[in-house]
Design an enzyme around this catalytic site. Structure first.
Site, PDB file in Angstrom:
ATOM      1  N   ARG A   1     -13.391  -8.832   2.027  1.00 49.67           N
ATOM      2  CA  ARG A   1     -11.964  -8.607   1.727  1.00 49.67           C
ATOM      3  C   ARG A   1     -11.163  -9.849   2.118  1.00 49.67           C
ATOM      4  NH1 ARG A   1      -9.870  -3.390   1.616  1.00 49.67           N
ATOM      5  NH2 ARG A   1      -7.932  -4.403   1.025  1.00 49.67           N
TER       6      ARG A   1
ATOM      7  N   HIS B   1      -7.385   0.632  -6.399  1.00 51.30           N
ATOM      8  CA  HIS B   1      -7.567  -0.208  -5.197  1.00 51.30           C
ATOM      9  C   HIS B   1      -8.266  -1.510  -5.636  1.00 51.30           C
ATOM     10  CE1 HIS B   1      -7.804  -1.347  -1.137  1.00 51.30           C
ATOM     11  NE2 HIS B   1      -8.669  -0.493  -0.654  1.00 51.30           N
TER      12      HIS B   1
ATOM     13  N   GLN C   1     -10.177  -4.053  -3.198  1.00 48.76           N
ATOM     14  CA  GLN C   1     -11.466  -3.595  -2.669  1.00 48.76           C
ATOM     15  C   GLN C   1     -12.587  -3.832  -3.675  1.00 48.76           C
ATOM     16  OE1 GLN C   1     -12.140  -2.101   0.555  1.00 48.76           O
ATOM     17  NE2 GLN C   1     -14.123  -2.791  -0.168  1.00 48.76           N
TER      18      GLN C   1
ATOM     19  N   CYS D   1     -16.312   1.481   0.810  1.00 48.98           N
ATOM     20  CA  CYS D   1     -15.142   0.643   1.129  1.00 48.98           C
ATOM     21  C   CYS D   1     -14.692   0.812   2.572  1.00 48.98           C
ATOM     22  CB  CYS D   1     -14.008   0.926   0.153  1.00 48.98           C
ATOM     23  SG  CYS D   1     -13.313   2.576   0.249  1.00 48.98           S
TER      24      CYS D   1
ATOM     25  N   ASP E   1     -17.231   7.034  -1.509  1.00 48.79           N
ATOM     26  CA  ASP E   1     -15.988   6.900  -0.740  1.00 48.79           C
ATOM     27  C   ASP E   1     -15.697   8.284  -0.157  1.00 48.79           C
ATOM     28  OD1 ASP E   1     -13.536   6.005   0.233  1.00 48.79           O
ATOM     29  OD2 ASP E   1     -12.554   5.897  -1.729  1.00 48.79           O
TER      30      ASP E   1
ATOM     31  N   ARG F   1       0.887  -1.183   0.000  1.00 49.47           N
ATOM     32  CA  ARG F   1       0.000   0.000   0.000  1.00 49.47           C
ATOM     33  C   ARG F   1       0.915   1.220   0.000  1.00 49.47           C
ATOM     34  NH1 ARG F   1      -5.286   1.413   3.549  1.00 49.47           N
ATOM     35  NH2 ARG F   1      -6.085   0.050   1.921  1.00 49.47           N
TER      36      ARG F   1
END
Ligand code: CP
Ligand code: NVA
Length: 313
Positions: free
Chosen positions: A295, A134, A137, A267, A227, A107
């Site tokens: 996830r 991402h 996700q 998310c 988001d 990340r």
């Protein structure tokens, strides 16, 4: 000695439709075994290194718990405590990490960082979020949609808010899996078709509809999602963004314009009263906790796939 380059998962577009069909089937199987407390340990003696240059709750938990459940081990490294924070070149780090572990998750900030790491890695690299994408996700989100409502092909996903790493990943998923993305965000924060380094492809463009009015973007949508208005790395713009995004909070009026069977996803982490109204995220159409849990299951399927390929049921 020549060595075959490993396959990486840096963008959603790194896998094809058939591979996603396999991963979704495999995620269901792995999840069912987990719910029955059945051991599923195909990765005994394998090690995952997780490199975090940004904060995380879900990504760390799901990769670390997932690797443990698969029989392997996970090592957490962050910028602050490692030589990465003291300027060791990412290419050198890749050489070292990939001689000691079987799989790496990163990340970080610029997507070019994971690309440079991957180019110098002997082992598969997974993108655990960059400024640009991402993929893990959206893998979980699509799996969650399928679990609740079946095939996502032909459906409409409404995205209200910032055109960020999640939105561009949804666009890649739309082009591969055959659904539409209806976007609405304030002027100045819209979809950048020519995004430096990662322009939107023709196939993605064909799946995209842009609307000034978020109510119109939500009209008939099968999934409404959003988001944060300020992603990690953009904190300096926070005050300006809070002003710009007024009117783009997903609320009950928008959900009422969507399909009656529409789901809501986020998310996480979420800010109630900013990008989403409390009544929506805590309401009956919200599947955010399933989404977060998934996830774990999809990334277990992904790690297994990256190390062992497709396996029989
Ligand atoms: N959704 C997500 O990636 O959460 P974290 O930032 O907590 O990992
Ligand atoms: N767009 C957000 C997602 C967090 C999981 C960010 O990049 O901060």
């Amino acid at each position: 000695m020549s060595r075959q380059a490993p396959r990486h998962y840096l963008q959603f577009s790194d896998l094809d439709r058939e591979e996603y069909a396999y991963l979704f089937r495999r995620s269901s199987l792995i999840k069912a075994r987990f719910k029955r407390y059945e051991m599923h340990q195909p990765l005994v003696d394998r090690t995952l290194a997780m490199i975090f240059e940004k904060h995380s709750t879900r990504t760390r938990l799901s990769f670390e718990a997932g690797m443990h459940q698969l029989g392997g081990a996970a090592i957490y490294i962050n910028t602050r405590d490692s030589q990465l924070g003291r300027g060791e070149p990412i290419e050198d780090a890749a050489q070292v990490f990939s001689r000691m572990v079987d799989l790496v998750m990163i990340r970080t900030y610029g997507h070019d960082i994971v690309e440079r790491f991957a180019a110098h890695s002997r082992v598969p690299v997974i993108n655990g979020l960059t400024n640009e994408f991402h993929p893990c996700q959206v893998l979980a989100d699509v799996f969650t949609y399928i679990e609740h409502r079946g095939d996502i092909a032909g459906k409409v996903v409404a995205w209200v808010g910032d055109a960020n790493n999640m939105l561009y990943t949804w666009l890649q998923a739309a082009a591969i899996l055959g659904f539409r993305v209806h976007f609405s965000g304030p002027a100045g924060y819209g979809v950048d078709l020519q995004r430096a380094g990662y322009p939107v492809t023709e196939a993605e463009r064909a799946c995209l509809g842009c609307f000034d009015d978020p109510l119109q973007a939500c009209e008939g949508a099968h999934l409404v999602t959003t988001d944060v208005w300020t992603s990690m790395g953009y904190e300096a713009e926070n005050a300006q963004r809070m002003r710009a995004f007024q009117g783009f909070m997903v609320d009950t009026r928008m959900m009422a314009r969507a399909d009656p069977q529409a789901l809501f996803m986020h998310c996480l982490p979420a800010h109630r009263g900013e990008e989403v109204q409390g009544e929506v995220i805590d309401g009956p159409q919200s599947v955010v906790w399933d989404e977060a849990e998934n996830r774990l299951h999809v990334q277990k399927a992904l790690m297994e796939f990256m190390l062992l390929g497709q396996l029989p049921d």
